[in-house]
Design a protein around this motif. Sequence first.
Motif, PDB file in Angstrom:
ATOM      1  N   ASN A 143     -40.162  -5.685 -45.721  1.00 41.63           N
ATOM      2  CA  ASN A 143     -38.732  -6.016 -45.698  1.00 41.63           C
ATOM      3  C   ASN A 143     -38.498  -7.509 -45.539  1.00 41.63           C
ATOM      4  N   ASP A 144     -39.387  -8.172 -44.811  1.00 40.55           N
ATOM      5  CA  ASP A 144     -39.242  -9.615 -44.598  1.00 40.55           C
ATOM      6  C   ASP A 144     -39.464 -10.418 -45.880  1.00 40.55           C
ATOM      7  N   LEU A 145     -40.027  -9.778 -46.897  1.00 37.83           N
ATOM      8  CA  LEU A 145     -40.275 -10.465 -48.168  1.00 37.83           C
ATOM      9  C   LEU A 145     -39.217 -10.156 -49.231  1.00 37.83           C
ATOM     10  N   LEU A 146     -38.244  -9.289 -48.899  1.00 36.07           N
ATOM     11  CA  LEU A 146     -37.290  -8.827 -49.917  1.00 36.07           C
ATOM     12  C   LEU A 146     -36.531  -9.984 -50.553  1.00 36.07           C
ATOM     13  N   TRP A 147     -35.995 -10.887 -49.732  1.00 34.33           N
ATOM     14  CA  TRP A 147     -35.197 -11.989 -50.263  1.00 34.33           C
ATOM     15  C   TRP A 147     -36.041 -12.869 -51.187  1.00 34.33           C
ATOM     16  N   GLU A 148     -37.220 -13.237 -50.704  1.00 32.48           N
ATOM     17  CA  GLU A 148     -38.069 -14.150 -51.472  1.00 32.48           C
ATOM     18  C   GLU A 148     -38.486 -13.539 -52.818  1.00 32.48           C
ATOM     19  N   LEU A 149     -38.831 -12.241 -52.808  1.00 29.07           N
ATOM     20  CA  LEU A 149     -39.253 -11.596 -54.046  1.00 29.07           C
ATOM     21  C   LEU A 149     -38.080 -11.356 -54.992  1.00 29.07           C
ATOM     22  N   ASP A 150     -36.886 -11.166 -54.417  1.00 32.62           N
ATOM     23  CA  ASP A 150     -35.687 -10.991 -55.250  1.00 32.62           C
ATOM     24  C   ASP A 150     -35.221 -12.307 -55.854  1.00 32.62           C
ATOM     25  N   GLN A 151     -35.065 -13.299 -54.987  1.00 30.37           N
ATOM     26  CA  GLN A 151     -34.460 -14.562 -55.399  1.00 30.37           C
ATOM     27  C   GLN A 151     -35.484 -15.581 -55.900  1.00 30.37           C
ATOM     28  N   MET A 152     -36.764 -15.321 -55.640  1.00 32.99           N
ATOM     29  CA  MET A 152     -37.823 -16.237 -56.041  1.00 32.99           C
ATOM     30  C   MET A 152     -37.604 -17.645 -55.462  1.00 32.99           C
ATOM     31  N   GLU A 153     -37.238 -17.680 -54.186  1.00 35.28           N
ATOM     32  CA  GLU A 153     -37.077 -18.955 -53.511  1.00 35.28           C
ATOM     33  C   GLU A 153     -37.133 -18.749 -52.005  1.00 35.28           C
ATOM     34  N   PHE A 154     -37.378 -19.829 -51.268  1.00 32.39           N
ATOM     35  CA  PHE A 154     -37.287 -19.794 -49.806  1.00 32.39           C
ATOM     36  C   PHE A 154     -36.963 -21.190 -49.303  1.00 32.39           C
ATOM     37  N   TYR A 155     -36.500 -21.265 -48.078  1.00 30.84           N
ATOM     38  CA  TYR A 155     -36.005 -22.514 -47.491  1.00 30.84           C
ATOM     39  C   TYR A 155     -36.960 -22.993 -46.411  1.00 30.84           C
ATOM     40  N   ILE A 156     -37.334 -24.278 -46.471  1.00 26.84           N
ATOM     41  CA  ILE A 156     -38.158 -24.888 -45.427  1.00 26.84           C
ATOM     42  C   ILE A 156     -37.224 -25.629 -44.463  1.00 26.84           C
ATOM     43  N   VAL A 188     -37.668 -24.222 -51.827  1.00 24.90           N
ATOM     44  CA  VAL A 188     -38.742 -24.063 -52.809  1.00 24.90           C
ATOM     45  C   VAL A 188     -38.352 -22.924 -53.739  1.00 24.90           C
ATOM     46  N   LYS A 189     -38.048 -23.262 -54.961  1.00 23.16           N
ATOM     47  CA  LYS A 189     -37.626 -22.270 -55.949  1.00 23.16           C
ATOM     48  C   LYS A 189     -38.722 -22.145 -57.006  1.00 23.16           C
ATOM     49  N   ALA A 190     -39.008 -20.916 -57.404  1.00 29.58           N
ATOM     50  CA  ALA A 190     -40.084 -20.692 -58.366  1.00 29.58           C
ATOM     51  C   ALA A 190     -39.824 -21.454 -59.663  1.00 29.58           C
ATOM     52  N   LYS A 191     -40.785 -22.298 -60.039  1.00 22.87           N
ATOM     53  CA  LYS A 191     -40.678 -23.015 -61.305  1.00 22.87           C
ATOM     54  C   LYS A 191     -40.967 -22.058 -62.466  1.00 22.87           C
ATOM     55  N   GLN A 192     -41.888 -21.142 -62.223  1.00 25.61           N
ATOM     56  CA  GLN A 192     -42.200 -20.068 -63.167  1.00 25.61           C
ATOM     57  C   GLN A 192     -42.351 -18.797 -62.338  1.00 25.61           C
ATOM     58  N   ARG A 193     -41.613 -17.754 -62.692  1.00 24.78           N
ATOM     59  CA  ARG A 193     -41.697 -16.509 -61.923  1.00 24.78           C
ATOM     60  C   ARG A 193     -43.123 -15.953 -61.991  1.00 24.78           C
ATOM     61  N   PRO A 194     -43.796 -15.824 -60.839  1.00 22.63           N
ATOM     62  CA  PRO A 194     -45.168 -15.309 -60.871  1.00 22.63           C
ATOM     63  C   PRO A 194     -45.209 -13.823 -61.223  1.00 22.63           C
ATOM     64  N   ILE A 195     -46.328 -13.401 -61.765  1.00 20.61           N
ATOM     65  CA  ILE A 195     -46.590 -11.974 -61.970  1.00 20.61           C
ATOM     66  C   ILE A 195     -47.147 -11.455 -60.653  1.00 20.61           C
ATOM     67  N   VAL A 196     -46.376 -10.617 -59.971  1.00 24.77           N
ATOM     68  CA  VAL A 196     -46.746 -10.179 -58.622  1.00 24.77           C
ATOM     69  C   VAL A 196     -47.326  -8.769 -58.680  1.00 24.77           C
ATOM     70  N   ILE A 197     -48.560  -8.632 -58.189  1.00 25.76           N
ATOM     71  CA  ILE A 197     -49.218  -7.333 -58.093  1.00 25.76           C
ATOM     72  C   ILE A 197     -49.502  -7.065 -56.618  1.00 25.76           C
ATOM     73  N   ILE A 198     -49.046  -5.920 -56.139  1.00 29.88           N
ATOM     74  CA  ILE A 198     -49.171  -5.570 -54.724  1.00 29.88           C
ATOM     75  C   ILE A 198     -50.010  -4.296 -54.626  1.00 29.88           C
TER      76      ILE A 198
END
Length: 270
Positions: A128-141, A148-158
Amino acid sequence: MSQAFESTNEYVASKELMDSVNIAMALKKPLLIKGEPGTGKTMLAEAVAKSLGKQLLIWNIKSTTKAQDGLYMYDTIQRLYDGQFGESGVDDIAHYIKLGKLGEAFDSEEQVVLLIDEIDKADLEFPNDLLWELDQMEFYIHETKRTVKAKQRPIVIITSNAEKELPDAFLRRCIFHYIEFPDAPLMEEIVKTHFPNLEENLMKSAMDAFYKIRGIRDVRKKPSTSELIDWINALQIGGISAETLTKELPFLGVMVKKDEDLEAVKKSQY
């Protein structure tokens, strides 16, 4: 789809698995992979990266892993240490921000494959703590006030070994695929990728023995694909013939790893 995943020389994927990978890429969603140990969940990410010619980043999850670990770490200890010894640049906080694997994937100029391996090892709040980052492809430092916003959306395999149930909110955001244990024809393809010159009778005898052991009800830890590969390798090194396998099973400890399972195999027809 501009690029599609296909089986490689080292990794044989079923059509259903290839379809799941390609649909996840097309829909730009994480692919959640489950399956019993030894079915190639982790190796899938390596195969996808190789097939598409992309860099692979691996985030190995442990019981102590927090979502923050994948984003970034502020190394306050190093900054304090540098301050004590008069190192230059100590006032630049950005110098002490180290990106985690998810952060590296977002910050990469090229699209990468990101493997989040064994997500179910972490606590229940981790997905659940990763929902925002995986949805929006960004996070705040917070320390540097940088997004930090994804320059290229990664292919994520979990991957998950189903040790814990994952939250519904997380599951809704993923494409799901369960890797079935390979049937004999697919297993033969897999074996041939590792041993292209394997004598046909030896392969047949080894696979027959392997599936019979897996079929013994009292064997709790069924041997996996990787253990079959290791066993065939051991048989070749030991010069074991197909005829020998009809009478005995040499190097059984390569496949069967528990005392009670060894006893169960010995009590069976072998």
